[in-house]
Motif scaffolding. Structure first.
Motif, PDB file in Angstrom:
ATOM      1  N   TYR B 173      17.336  71.052  79.858  1.00 17.57           N
ATOM      2  CA  TYR B 173      17.769  70.412  81.107  1.00 17.57           C
ATOM      3  C   TYR B 173      16.974  69.120  81.280  1.00 17.57           C
ATOM      4  N   HIS B 174      17.661  67.999  81.241  1.00 17.80           N
ATOM      5  CA  HIS B 174      17.004  66.686  81.254  1.00 17.80           C
ATOM      6  C   HIS B 174      15.980  66.585  80.120  1.00 17.80           C
ATOM      7  N   GLY B 175      16.358  67.138  79.003  1.00 16.06           N
ATOM      8  CA  GLY B 175      15.591  67.017  77.771  1.00 16.06           C
ATOM      9  C   GLY B 175      16.615  67.101  76.652  1.00 16.06           C
ATOM     10  N   ALA B 176      16.234  66.720  75.441  1.00 16.42           N
ATOM     11  CA  ALA B 176      17.180  66.797  74.319  1.00 16.42           C
ATOM     12  C   ALA B 176      16.611  67.750  73.276  1.00 16.42           C
ATOM     13  N   ILE B 177      17.453  68.676  72.863  1.00 10.50           N
ATOM     14  CA  ILE B 177      17.026  69.694  71.899  1.00 10.50           C
ATOM     15  C   ILE B 177      17.908  69.573  70.659  1.00 10.50           C
ATOM     16  N   LYS B 178      17.257  69.622  69.523  1.00  7.28           N
ATOM     17  CA  LYS B 178      18.006  69.521  68.273  1.00  7.28           C
ATOM     18  C   LYS B 178      18.824  70.806  68.075  1.00  7.28           C
ATOM     19  N   ARG B 179      20.000  70.655  67.519  1.00  6.62           N
ATOM     20  CA  ARG B 179      20.868  71.830  67.327  1.00  6.62           C
ATOM     21  C   ARG B 179      20.150  72.930  66.552  1.00  6.62           C
ATOM     22  N   SER B 180      19.390  72.537  65.532  1.00  6.24           N
ATOM     23  CA  SER B 180      18.708  73.554  64.723  1.00  6.24           C
ATOM     24  C   SER B 180      17.751  74.384  65.585  1.00  6.24           C
ATOM     25  N   LEU B 181      17.120  73.759  66.537  1.00 10.03           N
ATOM     26  CA  LEU B 181      16.205  74.498  67.407  1.00 10.03           C
ATOM     27  C   LEU B 181      17.002  75.430  68.330  1.00 10.03           C
ATOM     28  N   MET B 182      18.127  74.945  68.840  1.00 12.32           N
ATOM     29  CA  MET B 182      18.935  75.804  69.706  1.00 12.32           C
ATOM     30  C   MET B 182      19.403  77.047  68.947  1.00 12.32           C
ATOM     31  N   GLU B 183      19.714  76.875  67.677  1.00 12.67           N
ATOM     32  CA  GLU B 183      20.146  78.040  66.898  1.00 12.67           C
ATOM     33  C   GLU B 183      18.990  79.005  66.678  1.00 12.67           C
ATOM     34  N   ARG B 184      17.792  78.457  66.474  1.00 11.93           N
ATOM     35  CA  ARG B 184      16.615  79.336  66.336  1.00 11.93           C
ATOM     36  C   ARG B 184      16.365  80.099  67.637  1.00 11.93           C
ATOM     37  N   VAL B 185      16.552  79.416  68.753  1.00 15.42           N
ATOM     38  CA  VAL B 185      16.385  80.060  70.062  1.00 15.42           C
ATOM     39  C   VAL B 185      17.366  81.234  70.174  1.00 15.42           C
ATOM     40  N   LYS B 186      18.592  80.971  69.781  1.00 16.28           N
ATOM     41  CA  LYS B 186      19.633  82.013  69.878  1.00 16.28           C
ATOM     42  C   LYS B 186      19.274  83.211  69.005  1.00 16.28           C
ATOM     43  N   GLN B 187      18.803  82.923  67.808  1.00 18.69           N
ATOM     44  CA  GLN B 187      18.439  84.024  66.905  1.00 18.69           C
ATOM     45  C   GLN B 187      17.240  84.812  67.423  1.00 18.69           C
ATOM     46  N   SER B 188      16.326  84.095  68.044  1.00 21.34           N
ATOM     47  CA  SER B 188      15.067  84.733  68.451  1.00 21.34           C
ATOM     48  C   SER B 188      15.191  85.503  69.759  1.00 21.34           C
ATOM     49  N   TYR B 189      16.143  85.088  70.603  1.00 28.04           N
ATOM     50  CA  TYR B 189      16.156  85.642  71.965  1.00 28.04           C
ATOM     51  C   TYR B 189      17.522  86.222  72.326  1.00 28.04           C
ATOM     52  N   GLY B 190      17.830  87.376  71.801  1.00 29.10           N
ATOM     53  CA  GLY B 190      18.981  88.157  72.259  1.00 29.10           C
ATOM     54  C   GLY B 190      20.332  87.603  71.893  1.00 29.10           C
ATOM     55  N   GLY B 191      20.407  86.730  70.911  1.00 28.00           N
ATOM     56  CA  GLY B 191      21.706  86.243  70.459  1.00 28.00           C
ATOM     57  C   GLY B 191      22.402  85.313  71.428  1.00 28.00           C
ATOM     58  N   ARG B 192      21.651  84.764  72.360  1.00 25.90           N
ATOM     59  CA  ARG B 192      22.227  83.811  73.327  1.00 25.90           C
ATOM     60  C   ARG B 192      21.301  82.598  73.426  1.00 25.90           C
ATOM     61  N   TYR B 193      21.885  81.492  73.890  1.00 28.66           N
ATOM     62  CA  TYR B 193      21.038  80.325  74.161  1.00 28.66           C
ATOM     63  C   TYR B 193      20.263  80.529  75.466  1.00 28.66           C
ATOM     64  N   PHE B 194      20.955  81.113  76.443  1.00 30.56           N
ATOM     65  CA  PHE B 194      20.349  81.268  77.781  1.00 30.56           C
ATOM     66  C   PHE B 194      20.524  82.704  78.259  1.00 30.56           C
ATOM     67  N   GLU B 195      19.504  83.199  78.961  1.00 30.55           N
ATOM     68  CA  GLU B 195      19.569  84.573  79.485  1.00 30.55           C
ATOM     69  C   GLU B 195      19.302  84.621  80.988  1.00 30.55           C
ATOM     70  N   HIS B 196      18.253  83.961  81.407  1.00 29.11           N
ATOM     71  CA  HIS B 196      17.767  84.120  82.785  1.00 29.11           C
ATOM     72  C   HIS B 196      18.529  83.213  83.745  1.00 29.11           C
ATOM     73  N   PRO B 197      18.699  83.656  85.008  1.00 34.98           N
ATOM     74  CA  PRO B 197      19.421  82.798  85.975  1.00 34.98           C
ATOM     75  C   PRO B 197      18.782  81.425  86.182  1.00 34.98           C
ATOM     76  N   ASN B 198      17.460  81.336  86.094  1.00 31.30           N
ATOM     77  CA  ASN B 198      16.802  80.021  86.208  1.00 31.30           C
ATOM     78  C   ASN B 198      16.828  79.359  84.828  1.00 31.30           C
ATOM     79  N   VAL B 199      17.978  78.835  84.504  1.00 31.06           N
ATOM     80  CA  VAL B 199      18.247  78.429  83.121  1.00 31.06           C
ATOM     81  C   VAL B 199      17.314  77.321  82.657  1.00 31.06           C
ATOM     82  N   ASP B 200      17.015  76.388  83.559  1.00 35.29           N
ATOM     83  CA  ASP B 200      16.208  75.232  83.134  1.00 35.29           C
ATOM     84  C   ASP B 200      14.788  75.643  82.749  1.00 35.29           C
ATOM     85  N   TRP B 201      14.162  76.482  83.581  1.00 41.14           N
ATOM     86  CA  TRP B 201      12.780  76.879  83.270  1.00 41.14           C
ATOM     87  C   TRP B 201      12.748  77.858  82.102  1.00 41.14           C
ATOM     88  N   GLU B 202      13.784  78.686  82.028  1.00 40.26           N
ATOM     89  CA  GLU B 202      13.855  79.593  80.891  1.00 40.26           C
ATOM     90  C   GLU B 202      13.926  78.793  79.591  1.00 40.26           C
TER      91      GLU B 202
END
Lengths: 382, 400
Positions: B173-202
Motif C-alpha cells: 500500500y503506497h509502496g511497490a513490491i516486485k512480483r517475485s516477492l508477492m509470490e513468495r509471500v503467497k507461498q509463505s503465508y497461507g496461499g494468499r497475498y492478503f489475510e488480515h482485514p488491516n491489509v496495509d499493515w499486514e
C-alpha cells in the motif's frame, strides 16, 4: 486605534502598477483586522482608476490620496523620497510601513506588533524576512523562490546592525540588515525623531529605502526582527535600488547603480555618510566581498562576466589593483545545472510557478499557508 | 511484461475513484496498467466510465462480485489480476505518480537485490473532509537507501520506537513490491497475498519478513488522500472513527477477526485508536507466524501513553485511557498494566494549525491553496521537491 499604516505610492511610469496595487489592496482588505490603514499615494497622471476603486470599496481602512495637479511634478522632479515624505503626514497609524505598487505587505504585521509590544514595549523598529517574487510577465525562464522557514523573534543589538550595515559584515549581495520603513515598520515617534534630526524630512536621497535603513539603524532605540516573511517584494529583474545613471555618480566613489545591488546600496550609503559627516574606516573589504557576491547572483555567464568586469574596473579605480585581492567572484549559476528545489539551510527553494500565483498578493497567500502561522506567535512567545 | 501494476480497490466511492482514474490516465506513460477492483453496490458508474467513456487499454475493471467482498478479498482479486513486474496498491481517493514505473527500472539497476520499494507519502484532505483546520504534508528530502531489515523488524513487530504507531510503511500500500516477492509471500503465508482485514499493515509485516532488500525513497511518489467517506477521515473526526470501525468490522465477516484472544484490547467503542488497530495487526502476524515479540509489551505500553497524549479533548483522553487500561489488565494476566501510566491530560494549544517546516517535512494549510484533488496536490508539491526528471537522471549537483 490604528496600529499600522501601510503606505503604497503609485507612480504612473510603472505599467500595470494601478492594477497591481488594486490586487494587493483587495487581499489586504480581506483581513478582518480593523487596526490598520492602507494609504495609497497616487502620483500617476490618471488618478481616476484608483479613486473609483476606493469608492467601490467604501472601506474606512483604505485611503487614496493624490497631491492633485502637483502630482506629476512631485513624482518626476522631486523623486520617490519626496512622494514618501508627502504621504507620511496623511497616515494615522502608530507604525508606518512603505511598499511599492508591485509589492505586498500583510496586515497581520499588526499581530506581530502586538505580540512584540507586549514583551518589548520600547520597540520602535520592526523588520522581517522579505520574500522576493518575480511577476510572471517579468520571468525570463524558471524562477526559484528562496524563503526562510524560521519563526524566531530576535532583538538584534544596534552595534551588530551597524557592523552589518556600514561595515558590510556577513553581507551577501547587499548588507545583511533589513530595517527601515521600506518593507519594515517604524514607530511614528522614531520617524518624527528622524525628521527632527534630518532637516525636517523623513526620507532623503534618490533611494529612500537605503536612506531609511541607515537612519533607522542609527536612531532606533530597540530593533526587533522576525525571521518569518510578512511582505513580498515584487521583482522585475532590475536592481532593487536602481537609479538613473546620471544621478547616481559620486565623486571619489567610481561605482554606478547599474552595476548591481551592492553598488546601488553603497552609493546611497556613501551619500548618507557624507550628509552626516560620518567617516568610517575598515568597511571597504566587506563591501568588495559583497561586490563579488553580487556578481555571483548573475543568471547567465554573459551577465556574470559583464558585472565582474564593471566591478573590477571600479574597484581598481577606487583602491588600486590591491583592492582586487578580495574580489574573487565565481560563477555559480551554471545554466546547464538544474536549479535546486527543496529545503536547504532552513530555506525553502521552490519554483515560483507553484500554485500558479499571478501577483505578489497571491504569492503571499501561498507562502503564508506554508509558514509558521502569524496568529500563533503570541502563544509561541508565551 | 508491463513494468508496473497499480491496483485500485474501491467500494461505493465512484466519484472519487473516477477522479483518481482520470488523474492516472492523464499520464502518457505506457509502462503501467491499472486494475480497478470494484466492490460497489452499484456497478454502473465505473463500468460506464471505464468501458464507455475512457476506453484506455491500460485500465482494466473487475466488476463487483455477486455479494460484497471483505476488503481483503477485494485486494486479493485485484493483485491476482495484475501482470506487472512491480505491483502497488493505492486507495480510490489517493494518487501515485505513474512514473514510478521508470523509477522501479532505475532501482532495479541501482539496487540489484531490491524487491520492495517504499517512499515517504504526501497527505491531502479532500475539500469535503475539512470539518476543522487541516494540514497537508510534503516530505522534502530526496535521498534513497537500502533499509536495515533488522531495524524495520524491531520497529514494526516490537514497536521499538515506542510511538503511537510504527514509523514503518514498507508494504504494497503506497509502496511497490516486485512480483517475485508477492509470490513468495503467497507461498509463505497461507496461499494468499492478503489475510488480515488491516491489509496495509499486514502487507508491511510480510514484506519486512520476506523481502531480500527494501529500498526507501525519501522523495514522495504518492499522495494519501482522505475524502469525507474514507477510513483515513477517521483521523480528522472521532465520530467518523467510530462509524468506520463498525463498518470495517461488519464488512470483514468471514475473514480473520480484528478481536483476537491473545491481544484482548477492544477495538470498537469510543476509546478506539489507530494505534490499537495497527497493534492488533502486527501482533496477529507475529503470533500467527512465530515472530519474536521480546520487548513488545513494554514498548506498547509507552506507545499507548503516546497515543493518549494526542487526545484533543478530555472526553477522548478518558475513553482512550479506559480502553487501554482494560486491555492491559486483561492482556497476559496484567503483566504490562503497571507500565501504562499515561500523563495527565493537557489540552493541545492548537490542532492542525502549525504550518511550516519540521523534520524535513512541509506542513501546509491546505484550505488556503488551489489544489482540490490528490493529483493536483502532487503537481503543486512537485514545485518544492526534487523534480522526477532529476530523480530519474540521478542528478547530484544543482545550482542554488
Amino acid at each position: 486605534m490604528t496600529l499600522l499604516s501601510i503606505c503604497i505610492p503609485v507612480f504612473g511610469h510603472s505599467p500595470g502598477s494601478q492594477a497591481a496595487v488594486i490586487d494587493s489592496v483587495r487581499q489586504m482588505l480581506g483581513n478582518a483586522r480593523d487596526d490598520f490603514q492602507i494609504l495609497i499615494g497616487d502620483f500617476s497622471s490618471d488618478t481616476e482608476p484608483l479613486s473609483r476603486f476606493a469608492s467601490q470599496q467604501s472601506d474606512p481602512r483604505l485611503t487614496v490620496m493624490s497631491p492633485g495637479p502637483a502630482s506629476g511634478e512631485l513624482a518626476a522632479a522631486a523623486s520617490k523620497a519626496a512622494c514618501w515624505n508627502w504621504m507620511v503626514p496623511h497616515t494615522r497609524g502608530e507604525w508606518i510601513c512603505l511598499i511599492e505598487a508591485s509589492d505586498y505587505a500583510d496586515p497581520d504585521i499588526c499581530a506581530v506588533l502586538e505580540a512584540t509590544l507586549k514583551r518589548v514595549p520600547q520597540a520602535d523598529a520592526l523588520s522581517w524576512s522579505r520574500a522576493g517574487y518575480v511577476w510572471p510577465a517579468a520571468r525570463a525562464g524558471r524562477e526559484i523562490a528562496r524563503i526562510g522557514t524560521g519563526s524566531s523573534l530576535n532583538l538584534p543589538q544596534q552595534k551588530d546592525m551597524m557592523q552589518k550595515l556600514f561595515y558590510w559584515a556577513d553581507a551577501g549581495a547587499r548588507p545583511d540588515c533589513f530595517f527601515g520603513a521600506w518593507h519594515g515598520a517604524v514607530r511614528r515617534e522614531l520617524l518624527e525623531r528622524i525628521r527632527a534630526a534630518f532637516s525636517d524630512v523623513y526620507f532623503e536621497q534618490e533611494a529612500p529605502e537605503t536612506d531609511s535603513l541607515c537612519k533607522t539603524v542609527l536612531m532606533a532605540q530597540c530593533m526587533v526582527y522576525w525571521e518569518r516573511p510578512l511582505s513580498v517584494q515584487g521583482l522585475a529583474g532590475t536592481p532593487e535600488h536602481a537609479l538613473p545613471e546620471a544621478e547616481a555618480r559620486l565623486e571619489g566613489f567610481p561605482f554606478t547603480t547599474g552595476m548591481g545591488n551592492a553598488a546601488a546600496i553603497a552609493l546611497s550609503m556613501e551619500r548618507f555618510k557624507q550628509r552626516c559627516g560620518i567617516e568610517l574606516e575598515g568597511w571597504e573589504a566587506g563591501f568588495i566581498k559583497a561586490c563579488a557576491h553580487d556578481c555571483e547572483t548573475a543568471t547567465s555567464g554573459e551577465e556574470f562576466h559583464t558585472r565582474k568586469a564593471a566591478y573590477a574596473q571600479a574597484i581598481t579605480q577606487w583602491r588600486g589593483k590591491k583592492g582586487l585581492a578580495g574580489f574573487k567572484p565565481e560563477f555559480r549559476r551554471n545554466p546547464k545545472l538544474p536549479r535546486f528545489q527543496g529545503l536547504k539551510d532552513q530555506h525553502l527553494h521552490f519554483d515560483m510557478e507553484m500554485d500558479r500565483t499571478a501577483s505578489a498578493a497571491e504569492f503571499y497567500r501561498l507562502i503564508n499557508a506554508m509558514l509558521f502561522p502569524v496568529h500563533l506567535l503570541d502563544d509561541k512567545l508565551a | 511484461m508491463v513494468q508496473l501494476s497499480i491496483c485500485l480497490p474501491t467500494r461505493n466511492r465512484q466519484s472519487y475513484c473516477i477522479e483518481t482514474i482520470k488523474a492516472l490516465a492523464a499520464s502518457e506513460s505506457r509502462g503501467f496498467e491499472v486494475i480497478v477492483a470494484d466492490n460497489s453496490d452499484d456497478p454502473g458508474p465505473l463500468d460506464a466510465f471505464l468501458n464507455k467513456q475512457l476506453k484506455d487499454g491500460r485500465f482494466r475493471l473487475i466488476p463487483p462480485a455477486p455479494a460484497v467482498l471483505p476488503m481483503v478479498n477485494n485486494w486479493e482479486r485485484a493483485v491476482e489480476q495484475t501482470e506487472g513486474r512491480w505491483i502497488t496498491v493505492i486507495g480510490d481517493d489517493d494518487f501515485v505518480d505513474p512514473r514510478l514505473s521508470e523509477l522501479t527500472r532505475l532501482f532495479e539497476v541501482k539496487y540489484r537485490d531490491a524487491d520492495a520499494i517504499s517512499w515517504e507519502c504526501m497527505t491531502f484532505q479532500w475539500p469535503d473532509n475539512r470539518p476543522a483546520p487541516t494540514l497537508a504534508r510534503i516530505p522534502l528530502a530526496s535521498g534513497a537507501s537500502i533499509l536495515s531489515k533488522q531495524a524495520l523488524a524491531d520497529q514494526l513487530y516490537r514497536w521499538s520506537e515506542r510511538k503511537r504507531h510504527p514509523g514503518v510503511g514498507v508494504g504494497i500500500y503506497h509502496g511497490a513490491i516486485k512480483r517475485s516477492l508477492m509470490e513468495r509471500v503467497k507461498q509463505s503465508y497461507g496461499g494468499r497475498y492478503f489475510e488480515h482485514p488491516n491489509v496495509d499493515w499486514e502487507s508491511s509485516c510480510k514484506v519486512v519478513s520476506t523481502a531480500r532488500a527494501i529500498v526507501h525513497s525519501q522523495r514522495p511518489l504518492s499522495v494519501l488522500g482522505a475524502c469525507a467517506a474514507s477510513n483515513s477521515a477517521a483521523t480528522v473526526s472521532r465520530e467518523t472513527m467510530g462509524t468506520r470501525l463498525a463498518t470495517f468490522e461488519t464488512e470483514t465477516t468471514g475473514g480473520i477477526s480484528l478481536n483476537q484472544p491473545f491481544f484482548p484490547f477492544r477495538l470498537a467503542g469510543s476509546g478506539a485508536s489507530l494505534c490499537l488497530s495497527i497493534a492488533t495487526t502486527t501482533t496477529w502476524f507475529c503470533h500467527t507466524y512465530g515472530i519474536d515479540l521480546a520487548g513488545f509489551g513494554a514498548n506498547f505500553a509507552h506507545a499507548a501513553m503516546d497515543e493518549c497524549r494526542y487526545s484533543h479533548t478530555r472526553e477522548e483522553y478518558d475513553a482512550k485511557v479506559d480502553c487501554f487500561a482494560r486491555g492491559f489488565a486483561a492482556w497476559e494476566g496484567g503483566r504490562w498494566a503497571a507500565m501504562f501510566k499515561p500523563p495527565a491530560f493537557a489540552p493541545p494549544k492548537t490542532i492542525n494549525q502549525l504550518s511550516g517546516v519540521s523534520d524535513e517535512t512541509l506542513h501546509v494549510r491546505e484550505a488556503e491553496l488551489g489544489p482540490t484533488t490528490p493529483e493536483e496536490f502532487y503537481r503543486f508539491a512537485e514545485h518544492v521537491i526534487m523534480p522526477m526528471d532529476n530523480l530519474l537522471a540521478g542528478t547530484k549537483v544543482f545550482a542554488l
